[in-house]
Design an enzyme around this catalytic site. Structure first.
Site, PDB file in Angstrom:
ATOM      1  N   HIS A   1       0.847  -1.206   0.043  1.00 21.86           N
ATOM      2  CA  HIS A   1      -0.085   0.012  -0.022  1.00 21.86           C
ATOM      3  C   HIS A   1       0.917   1.292  -0.153  1.00 21.86           C
ATOM      4  O   HIS A   1       0.569   2.172  -0.871  1.00 21.86           O
ATOM      5  CB  HIS A   1      -1.043  -0.073   1.181  1.00 21.86           C
ATOM      6  N   GLU A   2       1.763   1.286   0.919  1.00 26.49           N
ATOM      7  CA  GLU A   2       2.697   2.315   0.906  1.00 26.49           C
ATOM      8  C   GLU A   2       3.598   2.491  -0.253  1.00 26.49           C
ATOM      9  O   GLU A   2       3.834   3.754  -0.718  1.00 26.49           O
ATOM     10  CB  GLU A   2       3.645   2.509   2.112  1.00 26.49           C
TER      11      GLU A   2
ATOM     12  N   GLU B   1      -5.745   7.171  -1.298  1.00 23.42           N
ATOM     13  CA  GLU B   1      -5.565   5.981  -0.282  1.00 23.42           C
ATOM     14  C   GLU B   1      -6.497   4.570  -1.151  1.00 23.42           C
ATOM     15  O   GLU B   1      -5.887   3.704  -0.774  1.00 23.42           O
ATOM     16  CB  GLU B   1      -6.097   6.099   1.006  1.00 23.42           C
TER      17      GLU B   1
ATOM     18  N   HIS C   1       1.768   4.570  -3.025  1.00 18.36           N
ATOM     19  CA  HIS C   1       1.876   6.093  -2.819  1.00 18.36           C
ATOM     20  C   HIS C   1       3.199   6.458  -3.533  1.00 18.36           C
ATOM     21  O   HIS C   1       3.135   7.379  -4.188  1.00 18.36           O
ATOM     22  CB  HIS C   1       1.697   6.300  -1.384  1.00 18.36           C
TER      23      HIS C   1
END
Length: 432
Positions: free
Chosen positions: A278-279, A358, A282
């Site tokens: 997930h990070e 997100e 980004h």
């Protein structure tokens, strides 16, 4: 006139606070949709009745404090002006210093100290609440230290920002906002660049990931995503909180992905890899840079509006507020009040784009790992650890949530994987 404005302001704040109280505690919003009851997205499935009760109470109190705290800050700024306190600080500063810089240093010190003292009871109550509900593990001395570090960092930043802004106001009352905006661009980039190596370490210790076996898995995932492998750090948060978190910070060579040690201690490797993916999403999709571009645009609009509103208020109510002209440092509380109000008003828009990013990062993580079960279980554990509200009332979502509510995040994974229950059963068998 000042007394009349003060009374009206207090009455408006009181009506607003009562209205928010009834909205948050008695509106009945935020219930789980019937179609999702009994699914993995339903908190009743993965939280105990006691945890559900704590989550409901804690979320409501925290939401109410959020909606009251910011307007309370505006109220304090208004009374600092109306009661002549700002004018008193300005006189002290001008008597003891000749240059604008040193006058600003003195004025900002007294204003910062006053705001810290006045708001300290509310901040302490937030700390006490978090301790009482088992979220915070931080000792009182440690909490006080962080608060004083905050005070010091904000004081230094305020001196820099206010010295520049009020210096520009004295030179050009009409275009100061535009020159401020131009200077804010390199300044914001500089702050984002140095934050991971100068500001963040003031609060916690950061170090490369200690678990080498997990590190190897993360590096393999990072290589798959084509991300530099030396940007993953862990931070010692267990001494302060039971909550779980991970985030991306910094830009350029100082950009890094940070995992809280609580996350490392309480999630499985697969769940941590999903969080890392997930990070990485980004990082790969350059969300920090898009966020910076949005910040620059909103700063332009915000400063322009601030200049217009300040000029109008000083022209009409300057005498009541004890402000002679725009460039007087005694008008700093007015500047802070207006900018705080504009930031609050803009938060539904900025939060909307944040939630979109997100969601994109969640989609990227699923695509990279293909592990729906780990995604759902990590979301469930994040909810339990922070006593989070999975489906908040709409105003709470608009103004508070930079991430999609957990109900939406879990459902987005659940609906794309109808066999998720079977996946979780297989994972439990493997664990045995």
């Amino acid at each position: 006139m000042a007394k009349k404005i003060g009374i009206i302001t207090l009455m408006l704040f009181g009506v607003y606070a009562v209205g928010m109280y009834f909205y948050i505690f008695h509106s009945g919003s935020g219930d789980i949709p019937e179609v999702l009851k009994g699914t993995v997205a339903d908190p009743a499935v993965f939280m105990s009745p006691h945890e559900l009760l704590l989550s409901e109470d804690f979320s409501r109190i925290r939401n109410f404090l959020f909606f009251v705290a910011t307007p309370l800050e505006w109220l304090i700024y208004a009374f600092i002006l109306l009661l002549g306190i700002s004018r008193l600080f300005e006189k002290k500063a001008t008597l003891r210093a000749k240059t604008t810089l040193f006058q600003t240093i003195i004025y900002v010190f007294w204003l910062s100290l006053l705001m810290y003292i006045v708001l300290w009871p509310l901040e302490y109550y937030k700390y006490y609440l978090s301790k009482d509900y088992g979220i915070s593990t931080q000792t009182f001395p440690s909490w006080m230290r962080d608060g004083l570090v905050d005070l010091g960092v904000n004081y230094v930043m305020s001196i820099v920002v206010m010295s520049v802004i009020y210096g520009l106001m004295k030179k050009s009352e009409k275009k100061w906002w535009f020159y401020t905006w131009l200077l804010s661009i390199p300044f914001s980039i500089f702050v984002m660049f140095v934050q991971p190596i100068i500001i963040d370490p003031l609060y916690n210790d950061f170090y490369p990931l200690q678990n080498k076996e997990l590190e190897a898995k993360i590096l393999a995932l990072a290589d798959q995503a084509k991300i530099p492998s030396d940007h993953v750090y862990e931070v010692n948060m267990a001494e302060k909180t039971n909550a779980l978190n991970a985030y991306v910070t910094g830009i350029g060579s100082n950009s890094r992905i940070v995992l809280w040690d609580t996350t490392l201690n309480r999630l499985t490797d697969k769940e941590i890899l999903f969080i890392m993916a997930h990070e990485m999403g980004h990082y790969v999709e350059k969300h920090i840079y898009f966020g910076m571009a949005g910040y620059i645009l909103l700063t332009f609009i915000g400063l322009w509006l601030t200049s217009k509103i300040m000029r109008w208020i000083i022209t009409r109510y300057g005498q009541v507020l004890k402000i002679k002209k725009l460039g007087d440092i005694g008008s700093i509380p007015l500047f802070l009040l207006i900018t705080s109000f504009l930031l609050f008003a803009a938060s539904p828009l900025t939060n909307y784009f944040s939630r979109y990013q997100e969601s994109r990062a969640d989609q990227y993580a699923i695509k990279l790992t293909g592990d729906h079960a780990a995604a759902v279980s990590s979301f469930q554990k994040l909810t339990k650890a922070g006593l989070s509200e999975v489906n908040p009332p709409i105003l709470v979502k608009w103004f508070r949530y930079t991430h999609p509510p957990m109900l939406e995040r879990i459902y987005s994974v659940y609906k794309d994987s109808p066999n998720i229950e079977q996946e979780k059963k297989e994972e439990r068998k493997k664990g045995k």
